[in-house]
Structure formats: structure tokens, C-alpha cells
Design a protein around this motif. Structure first.
Motif, PDB file in Angstrom:
ATOM      1  N   VAL A 150      -5.514  -8.482   5.016  1.00 19.20           N
ATOM      2  CA  VAL A 150      -4.452  -7.618   4.500  1.00 19.20           C
ATOM      3  C   VAL A 150      -3.340  -7.542   5.540  1.00 19.20           C
ATOM      4  N   ARG A 151      -2.093  -7.719   5.068  1.00 22.33           N
ATOM      5  CA  ARG A 151      -0.937  -7.666   5.958  1.00 22.33           C
ATOM      6  C   ARG A 151       0.083  -6.689   5.407  1.00 22.33           C
ATOM      7  N   ALA A 152       0.767  -6.012   6.287  1.00 18.40           N
ATOM      8  CA  ALA A 152       1.853  -5.105   5.898  1.00 18.40           C
ATOM      9  C   ALA A 152       3.177  -5.795   6.184  1.00 18.40           C
ATOM     10  N   ARG A 153       4.042  -5.850   5.152  1.00 21.69           N
ATOM     11  CA  ARG A 153       5.337  -6.508   5.301  1.00 21.69           C
ATOM     12  C   ARG A 153       6.436  -5.575   4.824  1.00 21.69           C
ATOM     13  N   ARG A 154       7.558  -5.636   5.487  1.00 21.80           N
ATOM     14  CA  ARG A 154       8.746  -4.902   5.047  1.00 21.80           C
ATOM     15  C   ARG A 154       9.694  -5.916   4.415  1.00 21.80           C
ATOM     16  N   SER A 155      10.087  -5.684   3.164  1.00 23.97           N
ATOM     17  CA  SER A 155      10.897  -6.670   2.440  1.00 23.97           C
ATOM     18  C   SER A 155      12.121  -6.020   1.819  1.00 23.97           C
TER      19      SER A 155
ATOM     20  N   ALA B  25      -5.377  -3.046  -1.347  1.00 29.22           N
ATOM     21  CA  ALA B  25      -5.044  -4.476  -1.286  1.00 29.22           C
ATOM     22  C   ALA B  25      -6.301  -5.335  -1.336  1.00 29.22           C
ATOM     23  N   LEU B  26      -7.360  -4.904  -0.612  1.00 32.72           N
ATOM     24  CA  LEU B  26      -8.610  -5.655  -0.654  1.00 32.72           C
ATOM     25  C   LEU B  26      -9.206  -5.660  -2.060  1.00 32.72           C
ATOM     26  N   LEU B  27      -9.185  -4.497  -2.708  1.00 34.30           N
ATOM     27  CA  LEU B  27      -9.720  -4.429  -4.076  1.00 34.30           C
ATOM     28  C   LEU B  27      -8.907  -5.295  -5.027  1.00 34.30           C
ATOM     29  N   ALA B  28      -7.581  -5.322  -4.856  1.00 32.89           N
ATOM     30  CA  ALA B  28      -6.733  -6.163  -5.716  1.00 32.89           C
ATOM     31  C   ALA B  28      -7.080  -7.635  -5.536  1.00 32.89           C
ATOM     32  N   ALA B  29      -7.350  -8.035  -4.291  1.00 28.61           N
ATOM     33  CA  ALA B  29      -7.720  -9.430  -4.036  1.00 28.61           C
ATOM     34  C   ALA B  29      -9.044  -9.765  -4.710  1.00 28.61           C
ATOM     35  N   ILE B  30      -9.998  -8.840  -4.640  1.00 34.47           N
ATOM     36  CA  ILE B  30     -11.302  -9.082  -5.285  1.00 34.47           C
ATOM     37  C   ILE B  30     -11.130  -9.182  -6.792  1.00 34.47           C
ATOM     38  N   ARG B  31     -10.278  -8.322  -7.358  1.00 37.79           N
ATOM     39  CA  ARG B  31     -10.057  -8.376  -8.810  1.00 37.79           C
ATOM     40  C   ARG B  31      -9.459  -9.725  -9.209  1.00 37.79           C
ATOM     41  N   ARG B  32      -8.531 -10.240  -8.400  1.00 41.73           N
ATOM     42  CA  ARG B  32      -7.926 -11.539  -8.721  1.00 41.73           C
ATOM     43  C   ARG B  32      -8.948 -12.663  -8.630  1.00 41.73           C
TER      44      ARG B  32
ATOM     45  N   ARG C  40     -10.218  -7.576   6.469  1.00 44.28           N
ATOM     46  CA  ARG C  40     -10.427  -8.952   6.057  1.00 44.28           C
ATOM     47  C   ARG C  40     -11.470  -9.000   4.952  1.00 44.28           C
ATOM     48  N   LEU C  41     -11.321  -9.992   4.076  1.00 40.38           N
ATOM     49  CA  LEU C  41     -12.278 -10.130   2.991  1.00 40.38           C
ATOM     50  C   LEU C  41     -13.650 -10.527   3.527  1.00 40.38           C
ATOM     51  N   ASP C  42     -13.656 -11.364   4.570  1.00 40.94           N
ATOM     52  CA  ASP C  42     -14.963 -11.796   5.089  1.00 40.94           C
ATOM     53  C   ASP C  42     -15.668 -10.696   5.891  1.00 40.94           C
ATOM     54  N   ALA C  43     -14.977  -9.559   6.112  1.00 38.91           N
ATOM     55  CA  ALA C  43     -15.631  -8.415   6.749  1.00 38.91           C
ATOM     56  C   ALA C  43     -16.503  -7.644   5.769  1.00 38.91           C
ATOM     57  N   ILE C  44     -16.375  -7.941   4.485  1.00 40.22           N
ATOM     58  CA  ILE C  44     -17.231  -7.314   3.474  1.00 40.22           C
ATOM     59  C   ILE C  44     -18.498  -8.156   3.417  1.00 40.22           C
ATOM     60  N   ASP C  45     -19.412  -7.917   4.373  1.00 33.17           N
ATOM     61  CA  ASP C  45     -20.582  -8.766   4.534  1.00 33.17           C
ATOM     62  C   ASP C  45     -21.770  -8.228   3.733  1.00 33.17           C
ATOM     63  N   ALA C  46     -22.885  -8.946   3.856  1.00 32.15           N
ATOM     64  CA  ALA C  46     -24.078  -8.587   3.082  1.00 32.15           C
ATOM     65  C   ALA C  46     -24.598  -7.197   3.458  1.00 32.15           C
ATOM     66  N   THR C  47     -24.479  -6.812   4.723  1.00 29.54           N
ATOM     67  CA  THR C  47     -24.959  -5.491   5.146  1.00 29.54           C
ATOM     68  C   THR C  47     -24.166  -4.386   4.445  1.00 29.54           C
ATOM     69  N   LEU C  48     -22.822  -4.542   4.416  1.00 24.73           N
ATOM     70  CA  LEU C  48     -21.983  -3.546   3.748  1.00 24.73           C
ATOM     71  C   LEU C  48     -22.304  -3.481   2.254  1.00 24.73           C
ATOM     72  N   LEU C  49     -22.468  -4.652   1.644  1.00 26.51           N
ATOM     73  CA  LEU C  49     -22.737  -4.687   0.202  1.00 26.51           C
ATOM     74  C   LEU C  49     -24.094  -4.054  -0.111  1.00 26.51           C
ATOM     75  N   HIS C  50     -25.071  -4.270   0.782  1.00 30.53           N
ATOM     76  CA  HIS C  50     -26.388  -3.654   0.570  1.00 30.53           C
ATOM     77  C   HIS C  50     -26.272  -2.137   0.607  1.00 30.53           C
ATOM     78  N   GLU C  51     -25.491  -1.617   1.561  1.00 37.09           N
ATOM     79  CA  GLU C  51     -25.293  -0.169   1.650  1.00 37.09           C
ATOM     80  C   GLU C  51     -24.592   0.360   0.398  1.00 37.09           C
ATOM     81  N   ALA C  52     -23.572  -0.391  -0.059  1.00 42.53           N
ATOM     82  CA  ALA C  52     -22.815   0.058  -1.227  1.00 42.53           C
ATOM     83  C   ALA C  52     -23.695   0.075  -2.480  1.00 42.53           C
TER      84      ALA C  52
ATOM     85  N   ALA D  75      -0.319  -6.084   1.248  1.00 44.07           N
ATOM     86  CA  ALA D  75      -0.886  -7.043   0.304  1.00 44.07           C
ATOM     87  C   ALA D  75      -1.860  -7.968   1.013  1.00 44.07           C
ATOM     88  N   PHE D  76      -2.726  -8.540   0.255  1.00 45.95           N
ATOM     89  CA  PHE D  76      -3.710  -9.493   0.769  1.00 45.95           C
ATOM     90  C   PHE D  76      -3.046 -10.853   0.917  1.00 45.95           C
ATOM     91  N   ASP D  77      -3.159 -11.428   2.095  1.00 43.52           N
ATOM     92  CA  ASP D  77      -2.603 -12.744   2.389  1.00 43.52           C
ATOM     93  C   ASP D  77      -3.678 -13.789   2.109  1.00 43.52           C
TER      94      ASP D  77
END
Length: 820
Positions: A594-599, A623-630, A685-697, A586-588
Motif C-alpha cells: 500500500v502506498r500513499a500518493r498526493r495527486s 486499500a489492502l481489502l480492495a486489492a483482495i477483492r480485485r 503488504r499483501l504478503d504480510a497476510i501470512d498463514a499465522t494471521l489467517l489462522h487467527e482470523a 492505494a495498493f501498488d
């Protein structure tokens, strides 16, 4: 009509004739008609009765005992001879009893145990307008028994406020007999209500006013026991001498209830503080003043959570009229209504039938014990809600009471024979296997009787107080607990050490109400995901875990009324099969990654959590997409080249149509899996989705055959006559903008455009890049307003060339050479 003659006696011949000619009848009689105590006695000599018994159903124990006492007195006998009663924890019947007054729940058990109702000639449903769940179910069973087993059984439904025609149709077009009432005139006074004051303060003030304005005793309707107690405290030492204050509610012992309805001694007055228990079937001698708060506390069941919570609601108009009628039973009276007169029309016409709001698990268990798994096969005025019915079936399945075909299992038959809600029956049977049957039996009796053992939240304390109490009601409850324990073959001893296991027993009955502390002391979250709160000063407020038996208020943050502590070790030992161990990715929100936890989870409770190994790329992307949707698409950094490309694509879709991708917020949010997910591999990380990546996408969204058209139709820059490459702003896809210093356009005789025909909106600037004019037609600007603009610019920027004919001048981005 003599004072001793009651109005219903005028219609008794017609009623007897109707029951002689047919099996069923409906009697509609207003308050004060005398139907409760006169009708059963009048039917004693009916030929069809033979030597059979007449069963009279009352909605409450107080009303049942009072009705039996009144009829016995009419016959000059003691209760228990010709007229007797049977209620929970009390019965007075004998072999001579021919009229038996029972509560509706007792009748349900009678008919389930003996569907033929052996020895019973007639069943009378009194005050049927209250539409209790047991009343509706009892009538359905009685009609079914009449149709299949007892073609001679008489059924009479009586009520003051009911749709007689609708009930008559349910009873097979039964004859309707209507009686006059005998109610003296009642004056209604509306006192209004100050919303800023507590209801008990407001009520106490109206009571003091009424004591000063009127004679006689007062009957005051309040929503619950707590308001009654506080109102009594407000009245202490503030009312005249010779006025007795008497509480009246269901949790009082029988002796206290009897004192409340008894006439005060000569020369004294009484103020009876009552719940809705006093609305019907009771005449409190000497009462000629009613004060109505207009409120009632009702149970409300939520199938989604399995919670039944108490909610304070406005009464219906029918209930308000019933309360008002209490003032005119024996003489002219007065009713003070604590609301404005205009608010009466906004009240609901009638109370909602309990079948629409109740926990249906006891109802469904009784249906299945009757041999019916579909309520449509029986006659109900209102069908039970499908969601609540299905939830009841699901609960019985979880308890092991039914099999896959919705038939009772051996466990289900055992639960049905216990005459208690299936949750408590399951608790009792489970406790018997752990040598805790004695405390479980006492706990079942305590939960069925509000107020036993005090009003504290901790059920261990209440069990301890019950164990040492000496009043009759407590002794009766302990005897009932002993009976419960023996029904499951358990030792009935109420051991002090075993009382400490109360929390575990409550958890057996209500596993979804196992609660874990969260945040501040007194705040808890339950396994069903709902919140519960305690006073931070309560001894239970600092417990790690509780098992909650009852709540009141909004289900999101309800007040815990009764509970007991529980330990994590007990939860793991007894509910281990329900604890799920899972790994979550899940996204922290705190770290932005994004972190993996055993619960380890029990329902919505996280019992334990630890870091897990490296998660799969697929899980991280999800998890990253879920965070963006929220957060929304605005969480992405569409800056620089990425923002520019997105704006150009939006312009082209508007200009050239759907061959170009839709890059609106809504479209990008809805298609994250398609355009963004493939580019997220390796990012956590969410901040790793930078402008360069978005331009490519975004670039990947452009169809192959459109890529070559992009720069031609929506160029990033405009080459000015001066030679400068100036960026085009596509922020508004309907009006691309070019900011340019005016002298760089000298000599240009046509307006700049893109995409073949879309004119750029020119923001013309001074040499200092200050705006001077906006135009969509450059030639017109040169011919028209340039003269005025030139004059202004010559004064402010004398070092720059400002020709009279801009079309003949060379474009420039510089000032005039020195010396010119």
C-alpha cells in the motif's frame, strides 16, 4: 398521365380541401410523386393563405436549394422572387417571396425568435420520415404555436415512408391523403460482399461491372467522405473514357454539389459517389443505375461520456428502398445491392429517430427558450430518452445557462440567441473576454461545417487554410465566423497568432475531452476516462495534451478526427477550479504494498503525482481489502494450519449446520471487513497476510460455545492402533480422508469415524506409502479383499509381517525383527 404530369397532382384537390376544412393534414406519397415541388405551388392560391408565406422544411441544404430552383423554374422565375430559400451560410429571398424553402434547423430558430410565425400561413414538413431532431422539435413548436397563438396556421406533414396514422393522431386526427408514385421498374441485383476486402475496393469493382453491363449514369451510396475519396482514387484510369466521377456530400461547396446533380453533357456518363444526402428530395437527371453499399455513417451520442461519435451502421430497409428508388425516377433502372438477398430481412425496418440517439443539449436549450422544461408538455412522436435529457440539463447547468429551478439564466438566454450548440456558444462568449473572438467565431463555423480547411486533424492548420482559401464555401464560412464574433461583441479579425490558441478554445467547449498522452505516441486518454488514438506519424501524436473536438469509432479507443494542442500551463490557468488535489491510499500492484500518493486530477487525468506522508491505518486496511477483492480470495495464503482449520470448519458446517461459520470463497470475499480487517492493523503488504494471521482470523470466527467442540468433532489427527498420530485431510468436506499404512490398523475391528458418525475414507498404504486400496468399511476389507492384498504385499515387502488374521495381529509401523 402526360410525362409532365406528376402523380401527386391527382390528389391536390383533396389536399386543398382538407386544408380548407381543417388546419392540419398528412400527405403520404412515394418517391417520384412530385410532392416536394408541386404541393407548395398548388397552395399559393388557397384562400386561407391570404398574403402569407408558405414555409417548406427540407432536411438538407442541398435538397432545399434544389427544391427552390425547381419550383422557380416551373414559374419561369429566378430563385429569390416568388420562391426563395434560406439555409446556413446562404439565403435568396426577397419581399416578393411567398414560398420559402428552409432547412429544419433554420426553422427552429425562426419559430423560437417569433413564436407567432408572423406573416406565415402554412408550414410544410417534407421528408418527415427522416425524423431529424430539428424536424421533430420544429413540428412540436409549430403545433404548440398553433394551439396557443396561431389558430389559423396550417401544418402539413409529407413523407414517402411513414406511419401516416400515427402522425395524423399527433396532429389531432388530421386527414391523411395518399398519392400514387411514379417509379419505373427497377431490377435488383445482389452482388454480395467480401468481408475481407475494403468497402472502397469492393465498390469500385461493382461500379466497373455496372458500367460494362448497363447504360446511363450511376448513383453510388457510400457511408462517408473518406470512402468516397478512396473509391474515386480506385476508379482513376480504370473506367471508360467519357465517364465523369463526381463526389456528393454535405461538406462540399454549393458549386460542387450543383455539378454533381447536374445532367452530364450528351454522350457522356456520370458516376455520382454520394452519402445518404442523395437518398431523398433529389432527382439526378440521367441516373438509372444505383449501387448501394448498404452502409451509412450516423452520429451516436453517449450520455455517460458526453461524446458524440460517428458510427458506421447498416441502413434500414426503408432507406435501402429509398436508395433503390433513385434508379427508377426517370426510366427503368437497375439497383446493385452489395449484400446477399437473404440479409435484407435482417435490416431494421426504419431508421431510428435522431431524438433517441442525439446530444440533446441544443434541443433542451431551445425547449427552455420556448418556456418549457418538460418535453411531455409538447407533442413528440417519440419522447427523448431520460438519461440524455438529464445529461443535457446537467451540461447547461455546468455552463451556467440554467439556475436551480431549471430556468434560463442571462447566460442561458445569451447562448440561446447565438443559434449554435451551447458548447460552441459558451466557447465563443468565453473567447470574447480574452480577445480571441475572431478565431473562436471562425472555429465555430469550421466545426459546424465538416471538411472546411481540409481534413487534417490539427484544427490550427485547418483554420490557417480556411483563412487563406478563396473558394466560395470558405469565404461564406469566414463571413459566418465574423458574424458569430460580432454577435458577442468581439473583434472578428482572424489573427494568425491567435490561431495557436485553438486548443484552449476547444477545451472551453469540450472540457471533458481534454486529453493527455499515455504510452505509445498517438495514444491519449481524455478527462472523461475514454481513450482516443492518432496515427503515430501525425504531427499531434507526440503532444503532451490535446483538446479533442471530434472522434469516430468505439468510444473506448476512438479515432481522433479533429483536435488542437494544449499546454499544462493553460489547463492550470483556465481550469484550475476543476482540478482536484487529493491524497490517495492505494495498493501498488507492482510492489505488492500500500502506498500513499498526493495527486492533482482533472476528471480522470492525473496531472501530477508525488509521495505523501504516512497514511492512516484505516486507509491502509481499506486499500489492502480492495486489492483482495480485485484479486479474489485466492490471493490469500491459506496454507498449513490456516488451510487445515478452514477445511475443518467447512466440514463442520456441512455436517452440523449453520452454527459453524461459512468459510467458502464467496462468503469470505463478501465479509472481508468483518473477519479479516480487524487483524490487518500494522500490515502494509499483501504478503504480510501470512498463514499465522489467517489462522487467527478464522479461529476468531468460531463461536465461543463451539470452540470446545472443534477438536472433538473435527480432530486434526487420528491416533492409530500403532500409536502413530496421523493427520486427517478435510480438503473434501463431504469425505474426510485418512492416509495410513495398513499394518498400523492390525487389530482394529471397527471403522474409524469422527463427528460421532462420519466415517473416514481410508487410503490404505503399503510400507513404502504407496496406495493399495481405498475403503469406507475396514471390517469388510479385513474379511474380504485382505487375502489378495496380503499375498501381493508378502511378495513385495517380505521383511514386514503379513498375518492371515489381521484382527489377531498386533499393529506395527515397523518391519519384522531381524532373524524372524
Amino acid at each position: 398521365m402526360s410525362p409532365d404530369t406528376l402523380p401527386v397532382e391527382d390528389v391536390l384537390p383533396a389536399l386543398k380541401a382538407a386544408l380548407a376544412a381543417g388546419l392540419n393534414a398528412v400527405l403520404v406519397a412515394p418517391p417520384g410523386a412530385g410532392k416536394t415541388t408541386r404541393v407548395p405551388l398548388a397552395l399559393l392560391d388557397a384562400p386561407w393563405r391570404g398574403d402569407g408565406c408558405i414555409i417548406l422544411l427540407e432536411p438538407r441544404r442541398l435538397a432545399a436549394r434544389a427544391a427552390a430552383a425547381r419550383m422557380a423554374a416551373t414559374l419561369g422565375e429566378e430563385v429569390g422572387r416568388t420562391v426563395g430559400y434560406r439555409v446556413r451560410m446562404d439565403r435568396r429571398v426577397s419581399a416578393a417571396t411567398r414560398i420559402e424553402v428552409v432547412t429544419e434547423g433554420v426553422f427552429t430558430r425562426m419559430i423560437v425568435d417569433d413564436p407567432a410565425l408572423s406573416g406565415v400561413s402554412a408550414v410544410i414538413f417534407d421528408e418527415f420520415h427522416e425524423r431529424s431532431l430539428d424536424g421533430d422539435l420544429g413540428l412540436a413548436f409549430a403545433l404548440d404555436a398553433q394551439a396557443g397563438l396561431r389558430e389559423d396556421l396550417r401544418i402539413l406533414v409529407m413523407s414517402a415512408t411513414i406511419d401516416g396514422a400515427r402522425v395524423a393522431r399527433l396532429l389531432g386526427k388530421a386527414e391523411i391523403i395518399e398519392s400514387r408514385g411514379r417509379m419505373f421498374p427497377v431490377e435488383t441485383r445482389h452482388s454480395g460482399r467480401d468481408a475481407g476486402r475494403r468497402i472502397d475496393d469492393e465498390t469500385a469493382a461493382v461500379i466497373r461491372r455496372a458500367l460494362g453491363e448497363e447504360s446511363g449514369s450511376l448513383l453510388v451510396f457510400l457511408p462517408g467522405q473518406a470512402e468516397i475519396r478512396r473509391t474515386a482514387e480506385r476508379l482513376a484510369d480504370t473506367i471508360p473514357a467519357g465517364v465523369e466521377v463526381a463526389p456528393l456530400y454535405g461538406a462540399l461547396d454549393f458549386a460542387a454539389q450543383d455539378r454533381a446533380i447536374r445532367s452530364p453533357p450528351p454522350g457522356r456518363r456520370k458516376v455520382v459517389l454520394a452519402t445518404s444526402i442523395a437518398e431523398t428530395s433529389l432527382t439526378i437527371e440521367g441516373v438509372r443505375v444505383v449501387i448501394d453499399s448498404g452502409l451509412a455513417r450516423v452520429p451516436l451520442y453517449e450520455p455517460a461520456t458526453g461524446l458524440t461519435r460517428l458510427e458506421t451502421r447498416r441502413v434500414s430497409r426503408a432507406a435501402a428502398d429509398q436508395r433503390r428508388g433513385r434508379a427508377g425516377r426517370t426510366e427503368p433502372g437497375v439497383c446493385y445491392r452489395m449484400w446477399d438477398e437473404g440479409q435484407t430481412a435482417a435490416l431494421a425496418p426504419f431508421d431510428r429517430p435522431e431524438i433517441l440517439d442525439a446530444d440533446l443539449s441544443p434541443f433542451v436549450l431551445d425547449l427552455l427558450a420556448w418556456g418549457v422544461d418538460d418535453p411531455a408538455r409538447l407533442a413528440f412522436l417519440d419522447a427523448p430518452p431520460r438519461a440524455a435529457f438529464d445529461e443535457a440539463m446537467a451540461l447547461l447547468s455546468r455552463l451556467g445557462a440554467i439556475d436551480g429551478d431549471r430556468r434560463l439564466t442571462a447566460e442561458g438566454r445569451a447562448l440561446a440567441g447565438l443559434a449554435m450548440p451551447p458548447r460552441l456558444g459558451h466557447m465563443l462568449r468565453t473567447a470574447a473576454t480574452m480577445e480571441l473572438g475572431g478565431v473562436a467565431g471562425a472555429l465555430a463555423a469550421l466545426l459546424a461545417e465538416p471538411g472546411l480547411g481540409g481534413n487534417g486533424v490539427d484544427l490550427r492548420d485547418r483554420l490557417g487554410h480556411l483563412r487563406s482559401a478563396r473558394d466560395q464555401r470558405s469565404r461564406d464560412a469566414l463571413a459566418l465566423g465574423v458574424r458569430f464574433a460580432r454577435m458577442v461583441g468581439a473583434d472578428p479579425a482572424l489573427d494568425g497568432a491567435a490561431i495557436e490558441q485553438a486548443g484552449l478554445l476547444i477545451a472551453f467547449a469540450f472540457p471533458e475531452r481534454i486529453a493527455m498522452a499515455r504510452g505509445a505516441p498517438g495514444a491519449f486518454v481524455m478527462a472523461n476516462g475514454r481513450g482516443g488514438v492518432l496515427d503515430p506519424a501525425d504531427a499531434l501524436a507526440r503532444q503532451d495534451f490535446l483538446a479533442v473536438a471530434s472522434l469516430q469509432g468505439a468510444a473506448e479507443n476512438a479515432r481522433i478526427l479533429s483536435a488542437a494542442p494544449l499546454t499544462l500551463a493553460e489547463i492550470e490557468a483556465e481550469f484550475g477550479s476543476a482540478i482536484l488535489e487529493e491524497e490517495t491510499v492505494a495498493f501498488d500492484e507492482t510492489t505488492g504494498s500500500v502506498r500513499a500518493r498526493r495527486s492533482r486530477r482533472l476528471g480522470r487525468l492525473v496531472l501530477g503525482e508525488s509521495a505523501a506522508g504516512r497514511p492512516s491505518e484505516t486507509a491502509v486496511v481499506a486499500a489492502l481489502l480492495a486489492a483482495i477483492r480485485r484479486r479474489g480470495i485466492g490471493a490469500l495464503a491459506f496454507e498449513g494450519a490456516a488451510g487445515a482449520l478452514r477445511a475443518r470448519l467447512a466440514f463442520l458446517r456441512r455436517k452440523a449446520g449453520e452454527d459453524w461459520p461459512d468459510v467458502s470463497d464467496e462468503a469470505l470475499q463478501a465479509t472481508l471487513d468483518d473477519w479479516l480487517a480487524p487483524h490487518l492493523l500494522g500490515r502494509r503488504r499483501l504478503d504480510a497476510i501470512d498463514a499465522t494471521l489467517l489462522h487467527e482470523a478464522l479461529a476468531a470466527l468460531i463461536p465461543w460455545d463451539r470452540k470446545a467442540m472443534l477438536d472433538r468433532m473435527a480432530p486434526t489427527h487420528f491416533e492409530a492402533p500403532s500409536g502413530s498420530r496421523l493427520p486427517i485431510d478435510y480438503s473434501d468436506p463431504s469425505r474426510p480422508v485418512l492416509e495410513v499404512r495398513v499394518q498400523e490398523l492390525f487389530g482394529l475391528d471397527r471403522h474409524p469415524s469422527i463427528a460421532d458418525s462420519v466415517p473416514l475414507t481410508l487410503h490404505l498404504l503399503s510400507p513404502a506409502r504407496r496406495p493399495i486400496q481405498i475403503t469406507g468399511d475396514l471390517p469388510s476389507f479385513w474379511r474380504g479383499s485382505w487375502r489378495d492384498v496380503r499375498a501381493d504385499l508378502r511378495g513385495r515387502y517380505p521383511k514386514h509381517p503379513w498375518p492371515e488374521d489381521p484382527l489377531a495381529a498386533p499393529p506395527t509401523a515397523r518391519a519384522k525383527p531381524r532373524g524372524t
